[in-house]
Design an enzyme around this catalytic site. Structure first.
Site, mmCIF file in Angstrom:
data_model
loop_
_atom_site.group_PDB
_atom_site.id
_atom_site.type_symbol
_atom_site.label_atom_id
_atom_site.label_comp_id
_atom_site.label_asym_id
_atom_site.label_seq_id
_atom_site.Cartn_x
_atom_site.Cartn_y
_atom_site.Cartn_z
ATOM 1 N N ALA A 1 -73.835 -14.544 94.083
ATOM 2 C CA ALA A 1 -72.556 -15.315 94.131
ATOM 3 C C ALA A 1 -71.839 -14.754 92.953
ATOM 4 O O ALA A 1 -70.574 -14.408 92.726
ATOM 5 C CB ALA A 1 -72.574 -16.774 94.217
ATOM 6 N N GLU B 1 -78.044 -17.384 110.977
ATOM 7 C CA GLU B 1 -77.080 -16.137 111.354
ATOM 8 C C GLU B 1 -76.674 -15.415 110.129
ATOM 9 O O GLU B 1 -75.688 -14.748 110.196
ATOM 10 C CB GLU B 1 -76.005 -16.530 112.105
ATOM 11 C CG GLU B 1 -76.433 -17.170 113.473
ATOM 12 C CD GLU B 1 -76.572 -15.859 114.506
ATOM 13 O OE1 GLU B 1 -75.979 -14.839 114.234
ATOM 14 O OE2 GLU B 1 -76.878 -16.063 115.872
ATOM 15 N N VAL C 1 -84.576 -13.217 98.510
ATOM 16 C CA VAL C 1 -85.513 -13.404 99.609
ATOM 17 C C VAL C 1 -85.761 -12.085 100.326
ATOM 18 O O VAL C 1 -86.663 -11.953 101.135
ATOM 19 C CB VAL C 1 -85.670 -14.747 100.296
ATOM 20 C CG1 VAL C 1 -85.955 -15.744 99.495
ATOM 21 C CG2 VAL C 1 -84.227 -14.732 101.039
ATOM 22 N N LYS D 1 -78.359 -3.425 109.539
ATOM 23 C CA LYS D 1 -78.571 -4.502 110.488
ATOM 24 C C LYS D 1 -77.742 -4.471 111.923
ATOM 25 O O LYS D 1 -76.622 -4.498 111.605
ATOM 26 C CB LYS D 1 -78.553 -5.806 109.829
ATOM 27 C CG LYS D 1 -78.789 -7.089 110.774
ATOM 28 C CD LYS D 1 -78.151 -8.186 110.010
ATOM 29 C CE LYS D 1 -77.845 -9.380 110.982
ATOM 30 N NZ LYS D 1 -77.374 -10.656 110.297
HETATM 31 P P1 FAD Z 1 -78.706 -18.527 92.871
HETATM 32 O O1 FAD Z 1 -79.017 -17.253 93.234
HETATM 33 O O2 FAD Z 1 -79.457 -19.646 92.977
HETATM 34 O O3 FAD Z 1 -78.078 -18.432 91.326
HETATM 35 C C1 FAD Z 1 -77.778 -19.290 90.572
HETATM 36 C C2 FAD Z 1 -77.508 -18.713 89.128
HETATM 37 O O4 FAD Z 1 -77.080 -19.884 88.404
HETATM 38 C C3 FAD Z 1 -78.754 -18.038 88.358
HETATM 39 O O5 FAD Z 1 -78.140 -16.874 87.798
HETATM 40 C C4 FAD Z 1 -79.080 -19.182 87.247
HETATM 41 O O6 FAD Z 1 -79.662 -18.368 86.233
HETATM 42 C C5 FAD Z 1 -77.809 -19.794 87.190
HETATM 43 N N1 FAD Z 1 -77.723 -20.863 86.285
HETATM 44 C C6 FAD Z 1 -78.365 -22.294 86.905
HETATM 45 N N2 FAD Z 1 -78.405 -23.086 85.943
HETATM 46 C C7 FAD Z 1 -77.869 -22.601 84.945
HETATM 47 C C8 FAD Z 1 -77.453 -23.058 83.629
HETATM 48 N N3 FAD Z 1 -77.551 -24.454 83.282
HETATM 49 N N4 FAD Z 1 -76.881 -22.324 82.845
HETATM 50 C C9 FAD Z 1 -76.724 -20.942 82.979
HETATM 51 N N5 FAD Z 1 -76.987 -20.395 84.055
HETATM 52 C C10 FAD Z 1 -77.483 -21.065 85.224
HETATM 53 N N6 FAD Z 1 -77.742 -15.343 102.528
HETATM 54 C C11 FAD Z 1 -77.588 -14.239 103.536
HETATM 55 O O7 FAD Z 1 -76.485 -13.889 103.622
HETATM 56 N N7 FAD Z 1 -78.301 -13.789 104.271
HETATM 57 C C12 FAD Z 1 -79.844 -14.400 104.414
HETATM 58 O O8 FAD Z 1 -80.670 -13.671 105.262
HETATM 59 C C13 FAD Z 1 -80.127 -15.299 103.566
HETATM 60 N N8 FAD Z 1 -81.294 -15.890 103.500
HETATM 61 C C14 FAD Z 1 -81.511 -16.801 102.627
HETATM 62 C C15 FAD Z 1 -82.751 -17.622 102.724
HETATM 63 C C16 FAD Z 1 -83.021 -18.564 101.977
HETATM 64 C C17 FAD Z 1 -84.472 -19.312 102.234
HETATM 65 C C18 FAD Z 1 -82.056 -19.073 100.902
HETATM 66 C C19 FAD Z 1 -82.508 -20.237 100.140
HETATM 67 C C20 FAD Z 1 -81.059 -18.493 100.821
HETATM 68 C C21 FAD Z 1 -80.680 -17.299 101.630
HETATM 69 N N9 FAD Z 1 -79.377 -16.612 101.621
HETATM 70 C C22 FAD Z 1 -79.175 -15.793 102.454
HETATM 71 C C23 FAD Z 1 -78.424 -17.103 100.568
HETATM 72 C C24 FAD Z 1 -78.392 -16.194 99.410
HETATM 73 O O9 FAD Z 1 -79.602 -15.772 99.134
HETATM 74 C C25 FAD Z 1 -77.496 -16.734 98.417
HETATM 75 O O10 FAD Z 1 -76.425 -17.407 98.992
HETATM 76 C C26 FAD Z 1 -77.304 -15.831 97.179
HETATM 77 O O11 FAD Z 1 -78.445 -15.465 96.616
HETATM 78 C C27 FAD Z 1 -76.212 -16.597 96.378
HETATM 79 O O12 FAD Z 1 -76.999 -17.653 95.833
HETATM 80 P P2 FAD Z 1 -76.246 -18.042 94.259
HETATM 81 O O13 FAD Z 1 -75.934 -17.185 93.433
HETATM 82 O O14 FAD Z 1 -75.310 -18.877 94.951
HETATM 83 O O15 FAD Z 1 -77.327 -18.603 93.711
#
Ligand code: FAD
Length: 517
Positions: free
Chosen positions: A13, A359, A44, A75
């Site tokens: 994100a 999905e 993952v 896909k």
């Molecule tokens: P995260 O990947 O959790 O990143 C969080 C970030 O915040 C990290 O860099 C961490 O270091 C930082 N952070 C946290 N706390 C602090 C702090 N105090 N100070 C500084 N930095 C901090 N999406 C799809 O589109 N297709 C899929 O098939 C899919 N499968 C998934 C399966 C599972 C089981 C899960 C859980 C998710 C899946 N997703 C899927 C979702 C996808 O993986 C996530 O939406 C995507 O990786 C985005 O994650 P994120 O960046 O929001 O959060």
């Protein structure tokens, strides 16, 4: 001028947001991204929506630029296995639904007396996937099929222009952690300031707006707009600003996952160009083929299954290849923040909301949120209308997807464990219950599906209803009186096109191997 953005979080994100806004606003925007050195990101093996191609196009990236770096594959569908009964499967493909005389082809299919496979009869892609083929020919051109008509014309549409337009015939599967890495380089090369440090504290001013974040080693980092990409923690939006989180657990009980990243010789295994969701006693297992490995995981509800049992089942499902692979247990926060934009903070990604990955909507939510923020980017006056428009659109997308996912469980014929029996009696969103009653008489159309943009066109609902097999569906009575000749021609055209494609397209693995050189 409001132009200083602080992004906290360097998962998919965070880096998708940073790279997109650099591509959109260039040097006129000042972006700092701070990510913790010791809190990991989710990765993952992710599958996506076909709209994601617009993200890469917007960044000016070609498939050959980023796909090899992210072990990416195509896909063409989600394959649902065993949701009806053991051994049954069907595809929910990225392919437009044909219509004949104003009725969807699936309606004619119901009228004819259903065969076992609506997907093979009504779409060309089902057979292409079964044969493990690439939707692009050896020379890289896209299949020339009337069934994907309009797809190429969508190239170059930017921002939110593409929403709700023609379905592109494929999406991508990739390692989200590698994409984040790739986009780090992309963003830093274009001027994004990258700080690897842990945010210890979020400071609010007298109005309760964020005035800065304090890091362990780099002191305070300040900006105009703060983007919370801290994952399920929701450090800025939920913790500091105390924005409530609306759980979907009452309707979507799966709250856990155990994931494995299994190295595999994909040349020997071959690539089935789709994501497979295989129903289990208390949830389902995803299988995502990538170059060099398979991403797999069991999504389950802790109310029905322990993490140990889930891991054991997953390892048995994968077989010996999983023996030495460490398992990653994840607790999922299912639902959405009441508002994803509050004061001067916008949450994007898992911090905004998430539904189980049935999905593949996680990255779609991110992409959609970024585009909506670009569209409603705040000016110096922080016009609250923009915040409202943004929040409405995020809530609609997530609530719409929730309805669609709940439909999978209600419509699945499977009824052999408590988990599946409860899925039929649990309360569902009222609006969905009313819609299902309508769909029993008339297949879904744009008038009867969730009324706001949420990425899923009516044909997606048809696929789930027809494939899951637990809800009785009827053809439109008018079709009993109508002349079926044109529909028969259409079914024959699909059979003929399927023959041509399966004889001419390259194997998916071979196509990617060539792309990687
Ligand atoms: P995260 O990947 O959790 O990143 C969080 C970030 O915040 C990290 O860099 C961490 O270091 C930082 N952070 C946290 N706390 C602090 C702090 N105090 N100070 C500084 N930095 C901090 N999406 C799809 O589109 N297709 C899929 O098939 C899919 N499968 C998934 C399966 C599972 C089981 C899960 C859980 C998710 C899946 N997703 C899927 C979702 C996808 O993986 C996530 O939406 C995507 O990786 C985005 O994650 P994120 O960046 O929001 O959060």
């Amino acid at each position: 001028m409001l132009n200083k953005i602080v992004i906290v979080g360097g998962g998919t994100a965070g880096w998708m947001t940073a790279s997109y806004f650099k591509a959109a606003f260039g040097d006129r925007i000042d972006i700092t991204l701070v990510e913790s050195g010791h809190v990991g990101a989710v990765g993952v093996g992710e599958a996506t929506f076909s709209d994601i191609r617009h993200f890469f196009e917007f960044l000016g990236l070609k498939e050959k630029d980023w796909m090899p770096a992210c072990n990416a594959t195509y896909k063409l569908a989600v394959k649902f296995e065993n949701w009806r009964e053991e051994g049954h499967y069907f595809y929910h493909p990225f392919e437009q639904m044909r219509s004949v005389n104003g009725f969807p082809l699936t309606d004619w299919w119901l009228r004819n007396g259903p065969t076992d496979r609506f997907d093979k009869d009504c779409f060309v892609m089902a057979s292409v996937i079964d044969a493990g083929l690439s939707p692009r020919k050896e020379d890289g051109t896209l299949i020339d099929s009337p069934f994907v008509e309009g797809a190429d014309e969508m190239a170059g549409l930017t921002m939110v222009e593409h929403q709700g337009k023609t379905q592109f015939p494929y999406a991508y599967q990739f390692e989200a952690s590698l994409l984040a890495k790739y986009l780090t380089t992309y963003s830093v090369e274009r001027g994004v300031k990258h700080v690897v440090d842990h945010v210890e504290q979020v400071t609010l001013d007298e109005r309760g707006w964020i005035s800065g974040v304090t890091t362990t080693d780099h002191g305070d980092i300040t900006g105009d707009l703060y983007i919370d990409c801290t994952g399920f923690r929701g450090l800025l939006l939920n913790k500091a600003l105390e924005t409530p989180f609306i759980s979907y657990k009452d309707t979507l009980p799966n709250d856990s996952a155990v994931a494995l990243q299994v190295p595999m010789d994909m040349e020997r295994r071959g690539i089935l160009p789709c994501t497979t969701a295989t129903a289990q006693d208390a949830g389902w297992i995803w299988t995502i083929p990538l170059m060099g490995r398979v991403g797999t995981g069991y999504v389950y509800a802790k109310d029905y299954l322990s993490p140990e049992e889930a891991e054991r089942t997953l390892r048995e499902f994968v077989g010996p290849a999983a023996a030495d692979v460490p398992a990653n247990h994840i607790t999922m926060r299912i639902g959405r923040s009441e508002n994803s934009w509050v004061k001067n903070c916008v949450a994007i990604g898992l911090s905004s909301g998430f539904v189980e990955p049935l999905e593949s909507t996680g990255i779609f939510f991110i992409h959609h949120a970024i585009e909506q923020l670009a569209k409603n980017f705040p000016g110096d006056d922080w016009n609250p209308v923009q915040r409202e428009l943004y929040n409405d659109s995020i809530a609609h997308v997530m609530d719409g997807v929730r309805e669609f996912l709940v439909l999978h469980y209600v419509a699945a014929k499977r009824n052999d464990t408590q988990y599946w029996r409860d899925a039929k009696t649990r309360a569902i969103p009222e609006s969905l219950a009313a819609r299902i009653e309508k769909w029993k008489t008339q297949l879904p159309d744009s008038e009867t599906v969730f009324p706001y943009y949420h990425g899923l066109p009516p044909y997606s609902y048809m696929c789930i209803l027809l494939g899951m097999g637990g809800i009785d569906l009827k053809p439109s009575p008018a079709l009993a009186l109508a002349d079926p000749t044109a529909a028969e021609r259409e079914f024959e055209a699909i059979r003929e096109k399927t023959r041509q494609l399966t004889e001419s397209l390259p194997k998916a693995y071979d196509y990617f191997a060539r792309m990687r050189g």
